[in-house]
Write a protein that holds these residues in place. Structure first.
Motif, mmCIF file in Angstrom:
data_model
loop_
_atom_site.group_PDB
_atom_site.id
_atom_site.type_symbol
_atom_site.label_atom_id
_atom_site.label_comp_id
_atom_site.label_asym_id
_atom_site.label_seq_id
_atom_site.Cartn_x
_atom_site.Cartn_y
_atom_site.Cartn_z
ATOM 1 N N MET A 271 0.756 -5.232 10.098
ATOM 2 C CA MET A 271 0.334 -6.148 11.273
ATOM 3 C C MET A 271 1.116 -7.528 11.585
ATOM 4 N N SER A 272 1.165 -7.530 12.646
ATOM 5 C CA SER A 272 2.072 -8.949 13.345
ATOM 6 C C SER A 272 1.989 -8.982 14.727
ATOM 7 N N SER A 273 2.652 -10.057 15.253
ATOM 8 C CA SER A 273 2.558 -10.237 16.674
ATOM 9 C C SER A 273 4.074 -10.890 16.874
ATOM 10 N N GLY A 274 4.394 -10.977 18.103
ATOM 11 C CA GLY A 274 5.832 -11.230 18.633
ATOM 12 C C GLY A 274 6.823 -10.633 18.022
ATOM 13 N N SER A 275 7.864 -11.526 18.006
ATOM 14 C CA SER A 275 9.081 -10.772 17.177
ATOM 15 C C SER A 275 9.117 -10.002 15.946
ATOM 16 N N GLU A 276 8.049 -10.605 15.016
ATOM 17 C CA GLU A 276 7.828 -9.891 13.803
ATOM 18 C C GLU A 276 7.462 -8.180 13.944
ATOM 19 N N VAL A 277 6.841 -7.746 15.142
ATOM 20 C CA VAL A 277 6.317 -6.718 15.502
ATOM 21 C C VAL A 277 7.626 -5.348 15.147
ATOM 22 N N ALA A 278 9.009 -6.191 15.543
ATOM 23 C CA ALA A 278 10.049 -4.939 15.403
ATOM 24 C C ALA A 278 10.169 -4.932 13.859
ATOM 25 N N LEU A 279 9.894 -5.693 12.971
ATOM 26 C CA LEU A 279 10.043 -5.546 11.498
ATOM 27 C C LEU A 279 9.022 -4.660 11.036
ATOM 28 N N VAL A 280 7.637 -4.924 11.753
ATOM 29 C CA VAL A 280 6.725 -4.092 11.119
ATOM 30 C C VAL A 280 7.138 -2.454 11.411
ATOM 31 N N LEU A 281 7.517 -2.176 12.691
ATOM 32 C CA LEU A 281 8.030 -0.820 13.026
ATOM 33 C C LEU A 281 9.060 -0.327 12.086
ATOM 34 N N ASP A 282 10.164 -1.328 11.738
ATOM 35 C CA ASP A 282 11.177 -0.676 11.081
ATOM 36 C C ASP A 282 10.409 -0.334 9.565
ATOM 37 N N ALA A 283 9.592 -1.360 8.975
ATOM 38 C CA ALA A 283 8.948 -1.053 7.740
ATOM 39 C C ALA A 283 8.226 0.298 7.796
ATOM 40 N N GLN A 284 7.399 0.550 8.737
ATOM 41 C CA GLN A 284 6.805 1.697 8.872
ATOM 42 C C GLN A 284 7.515 2.998 8.822
ATOM 43 N N LYS A 285 8.862 2.996 9.315
ATOM 44 C CA LYS A 285 9.619 4.047 9.364
ATOM 45 C C LYS A 285 10.246 4.298 7.873
ATOM 46 N N LYS A 286 10.639 3.169 7.265
ATOM 47 C CA LYS A 286 10.942 3.156 5.790
ATOM 48 C C LYS A 286 9.624 3.834 4.866
ATOM 49 N N LEU A 287 8.660 3.405 5.118
ATOM 50 C CA LEU A 287 7.607 3.932 4.327
ATOM 51 C C LEU A 287 7.354 5.263 4.622
ATOM 52 N N GLU A 288 7.135 5.625 5.862
ATOM 53 C CA GLU A 288 7.035 7.106 6.129
ATOM 54 C C GLU A 288 8.132 8.005 5.682
ATOM 55 N N ALA A 289 9.421 7.421 5.467
ATOM 56 C CA ALA A 289 10.376 8.281 5.052
ATOM 57 C C ALA A 289 10.221 8.191 3.349
ATOM 58 N N ASP A 290 9.527 7.493 2.909
ATOM 59 C CA ASP A 290 9.303 7.785 1.678
ATOM 60 C C ASP A 290 7.957 8.466 1.029
ATOM 61 N N GLY A 291 7.221 9.074 2.228
ATOM 62 C CA GLY A 291 6.153 9.776 1.934
ATOM 63 C C GLY A 291 4.926 8.843 2.158
ATOM 64 N N ILE A 292 4.987 7.744 2.527
ATOM 65 C CA ILE A 292 3.844 6.714 2.613
ATOM 66 C C ILE A 292 3.326 6.471 3.807
ATOM 67 N N ARG A 293 2.142 7.097 4.265
ATOM 68 C CA ARG A 293 1.493 6.911 5.426
ATOM 69 C C ARG A 293 1.264 5.466 5.922
#
Length: 112
Positions: free
Chosen positions: A1-23
């Motif tokens: 979760m985040s707001s503002g400029s940190e949302v881009a970081l969260v989206l990138d983290a989500q992609k990395k986690l899902e690439a590692d098989g973590i929903r």
């Protein structure tokens, strides 16, 4: 979760986690107050009960405690006085995609 400029970081983290098989779910919460005014059914659809949560905030983490719950983690800044370009200071203070990914893996019991 985040707001503002940190949302881009969260989206990138989500992609990395899902690439590692973590929903993972990315949640942008631009207004805590407006989210709090929504009915409980809606809030639970966005933040389901029983799901580990991480918030990232490039400021003091206080406002996120309500939303991460007792077993959640907030990556924020609890000190004062650092100044540098955003990328440099985020790295120095641990406001990074890699730290979010590492924290998420620990929360769900996967090796970091």
């Amino acid at each position: 979760m985040s707001s503002g400029s940190e949302v881009a970081l969260v989206l990138d983290a989500q992609k990395k986690l899902e690439a590692d098989g973590i929903r993972a779910r990315a949640v942008s919460m631009p207004s805590h107050e407006l989210f709090a005014r929504q009915d409980e059914t809606y809030r639970n659809s966005v933040l389901p009960k029983g799901i580990k949560r991480i918030a990232i905030e490039a400021a003091h983490p206080m406002s996120w405690y309500r939303w991460v719950g007792d077993d959640g983690v907030i990556l924020g800044i609890e000190r004062f006085g650092a100044s540098a370009p955003a990328a440099t200071i985020y790295t120095h203070l641990g406001i990074t995609v890699d730290r979010m990914v590492e924290t998420a893996k620990k929360l769900v019991g996967k090796s970091a």
